[in-house]
Each structure stands twice: as C-alpha cells, then as structure tokens.
Write a protein that holds these residues in place. Structure first.
Motif, mmCIF file in Angstrom:
data_model
loop_
_atom_site.group_PDB
_atom_site.id
_atom_site.type_symbol
_atom_site.label_atom_id
_atom_site.label_comp_id
_atom_site.label_asym_id
_atom_site.label_seq_id
_atom_site.Cartn_x
_atom_site.Cartn_y
_atom_site.Cartn_z
ATOM 1 N N ILE A 95 -0.940 18.661 -13.392
ATOM 2 C CA ILE A 95 -0.903 18.701 -11.924
ATOM 3 C C ILE A 95 -2.049 17.881 -11.355
ATOM 4 O O ILE A 95 -1.867 17.080 -10.429
ATOM 5 N N GLU A 96 -3.251 18.058 -11.898
ATOM 6 C CA GLU A 96 -4.419 17.324 -11.404
ATOM 7 C C GLU A 96 -4.262 15.826 -11.628
ATOM 8 O O GLU A 96 -4.666 15.023 -10.786
ATOM 9 N N GLN A 97 -3.660 15.419 -12.748
ATOM 10 C CA GLN A 97 -3.405 14.001 -13.005
ATOM 11 C C GLN A 97 -2.420 13.448 -11.973
ATOM 12 O O GLN A 97 -2.617 12.365 -11.430
ATOM 13 N N ALA A 98 -1.364 14.196 -11.693
ATOM 14 C CA ALA A 98 -0.383 13.763 -10.693
ATOM 15 C C ALA A 98 -1.028 13.657 -9.310
ATOM 16 O O ALA A 98 -0.762 12.700 -8.569
ATOM 17 N N ASP A 99 -1.890 14.608 -8.965
ATOM 18 C CA ASP A 99 -2.600 14.552 -7.679
ATOM 19 C C ASP A 99 -3.501 13.327 -7.601
ATOM 20 O O ASP A 99 -3.574 12.652 -6.572
ATOM 21 N N SER A 100 -4.182 13.023 -8.700
ATOM 22 C CA SER A 100 -5.065 11.861 -8.750
ATOM 23 C C SER A 100 -4.271 10.568 -8.557
ATOM 24 O O SER A 100 -4.689 9.677 -7.812
ATOM 25 N N GLU A 101 -3.123 10.485 -9.207
ATOM 26 C CA GLU A 101 -2.271 9.301 -9.062
ATOM 27 C C GLU A 101 -1.751 9.169 -7.637
ATOM 28 O O GLU A 101 -1.667 8.056 -7.096
ATOM 29 N N LEU A 102 -1.412 10.289 -7.013
ATOM 30 C CA LEU A 102 -0.948 10.258 -5.628
ATOM 31 C C LEU A 102 -2.069 9.803 -4.692
ATOM 32 O O LEU A 102 -1.842 8.969 -3.809
ATOM 33 N N GLU A 103 -3.273 10.322 -4.887
ATOM 34 C CA GLU A 103 -4.404 9.909 -4.052
ATOM 35 C C GLU A 103 -4.657 8.408 -4.175
ATOM 36 O O GLU A 103 -4.917 7.730 -3.178
ATOM 37 N N TYR A 104 -4.576 7.884 -5.387
ATOM 38 C CA TYR A 104 -4.765 6.447 -5.600
ATOM 39 C C TYR A 104 -3.679 5.648 -4.870
ATOM 40 O O TYR A 104 -3.978 4.669 -4.179
ATOM 41 N N ALA A 105 -2.433 6.063 -5.005
ATOM 42 C CA ALA A 105 -1.325 5.373 -4.343
ATOM 43 C C ALA A 105 -1.486 5.408 -2.816
ATOM 44 O O ALA A 105 -1.212 4.425 -2.133
ATOM 45 N N LEU A 106 -1.954 6.543 -2.290
ATOM 46 C CA LEU A 106 -2.172 6.645 -0.844
ATOM 47 C C LEU A 106 -3.273 5.701 -0.375
ATOM 48 O O LEU A 106 -3.163 5.088 0.690
ATOM 49 N N LYS A 107 -4.330 5.553 -1.169
ATOM 50 C CA LYS A 107 -5.410 4.627 -0.804
ATOM 51 C C LYS A 107 -4.888 3.197 -0.763
ATOM 52 O O LYS A 107 -5.217 2.441 0.147
ATOM 53 N N ILE A 108 -4.074 2.845 -1.747
ATOM 54 C CA ILE A 108 -3.489 1.501 -1.780
ATOM 55 C C ILE A 108 -2.609 1.295 -0.548
ATOM 56 O O ILE A 108 -2.698 0.268 0.134
ATOM 57 N N GLN A 109 -1.768 2.257 -0.244
ATOM 58 C CA GLN A 109 -0.858 2.144 0.893
ATOM 59 C C GLN A 109 -1.615 2.082 2.210
ATOM 60 O O GLN A 109 -1.246 1.317 3.105
ATOM 61 N N LYS A 110 -2.688 2.863 2.339
ATOM 62 C CA LYS A 110 -3.492 2.812 3.566
ATOM 63 C C LYS A 110 -4.089 1.422 3.765
ATOM 64 O O LYS A 110 -4.136 0.910 4.888
ATOM 65 N N GLY A 111 -4.542 0.808 2.673
ATOM 66 C CA GLY A 111 -5.088 -0.547 2.764
ATOM 67 C C GLY A 111 -4.030 -1.539 3.218
ATOM 68 O O GLY A 111 -4.288 -2.394 4.074
ATOM 69 N N LYS A 112 -2.826 -1.453 2.660
ATOM 70 C CA LYS A 112 -1.725 -2.331 3.061
ATOM 71 C C LYS A 112 -1.352 -2.104 4.524
ATOM 72 O O LYS A 112 -1.085 -3.052 5.264
ATOM 73 N N HIS A 113 -1.345 -0.858 4.941
ATOM 74 C CA HIS A 113 -1.012 -0.526 6.326
ATOM 75 C C HIS A 113 -2.054 -1.121 7.277
ATOM 76 O O HIS A 113 -1.700 -1.704 8.313
ATOM 77 N N LYS A 114 -3.305 -0.991 6.918
ATOM 78 C CA LYS A 114 -4.385 -1.538 7.754
ATOM 79 C C LYS A 114 -4.253 -3.056 7.874
ATOM 80 O O LYS A 114 -4.399 -3.617 8.961
ATOM 81 N N GLU A 115 -3.945 -3.724 6.752
ATOM 82 C CA GLU A 115 -3.754 -5.175 6.772
ATOM 83 C C GLU A 115 -2.565 -5.558 7.656
ATOM 84 O O GLU A 115 -2.627 -6.530 8.415
ATOM 85 N N TYR A 116 -1.494 -4.793 7.557
ATOM 86 C CA TYR A 116 -0.304 -5.065 8.360
ATOM 87 C C TYR A 116 -0.611 -4.922 9.845
ATOM 88 O O TYR A 116 -0.232 -5.783 10.658
ATOM 89 N N LEU A 117 -1.293 -3.861 10.216
ATOM 90 C CA LEU A 117 -1.655 -3.663 11.623
ATOM 91 C C LEU A 117 -2.552 -4.792 12.116
ATOM 92 O O LEU A 117 -2.383 -5.272 13.237
ATOM 93 N N ALA A 118 -3.489 -5.209 11.279
ATOM 94 C CA ALA A 118 -4.373 -6.312 11.669
ATOM 95 C C ALA A 118 -3.566 -7.587 11.892
ATOM 96 O O ALA A 118 -3.822 -8.326 12.844
#
Length: 96
Positions: A67-90
């Motif tokens: 479960i903790e590994q899956a949570d860690s992978e999700l957190e990483y994916a969310l960070k990547i997506q947030k970066g892409k979203h920020k770039e898109y908005l810019a």
C-alpha cells in the motif's frame, strides 16, 4: 468500554484514511480491539479506527508495504502531472 488486549505482533489492522488529494488505507499493529469492533494501534495512542480488515501480523506488514509503495508511486505521478499542468497554464497565459 471494555478493550481486548492483543499480544504483541499478533494482528495488523487497516482503516480508510482520507487526505487531499486522495484517499488511501493506513495500517498498524493492533494493541486493542474494543467491544465496538474498533481498533487501537501501536504509535497512535487514544485513537481508534473502524477496521476495513484485519490480518495476521506478518501478512499485514507485507500488505502495508505494498500500500505504501502504491501511495508513493501515486504521489510521484501527481507531482509530474502538477508540473505539466503548470507548464500548460503558463503556455496559455503566454499565448493569449
């Protein structure tokens, strides 16, 4: 309310935990099981949780690690997506 004391390293309990931006499952070694069925776990004194499921200690540790590994992978994916979203908005702002 009566408590049933559990021998150390006997049972592992899991409960739902909601925190933005997602919900997950937390788990821990059970100290007590209340008459209500709620559990208290090691490291979280005076807190009790409605268990989703209870496993033998060793199996519970294995499941919690997954479960903790899956949570860690999700957190990483969310960070990547947030970066892409920020770039898109810019890009939208710069190309208005």
């Amino acid at each position: 309310m009566a408590k049933q004391v559990i021998s150390k390293k006997q049972l592992f309990g899991f409960w739902e935990y909601s925190s933005m931006p997602y919900s997950t499952i937390k788990g821990g070694e059970i100290n007590y099981i209340h008459d209500s069925g709620n559990i208290e776990v090691v490291g979280l004194p005076n807190m009790n949780f409605k268990p989703l499921f209870i496993l033998p200690y060793e199996k519970g540790k294995e499941v919690l690690a997954k479960i903790e590994q899956a949570d860690s992978e999700l957190e990483y994916a969310l960070k990547i997506q947030k970066g892409k979203h920020k770039e898109y908005l810019a890009s939208l702002i710069n190309n208005k």
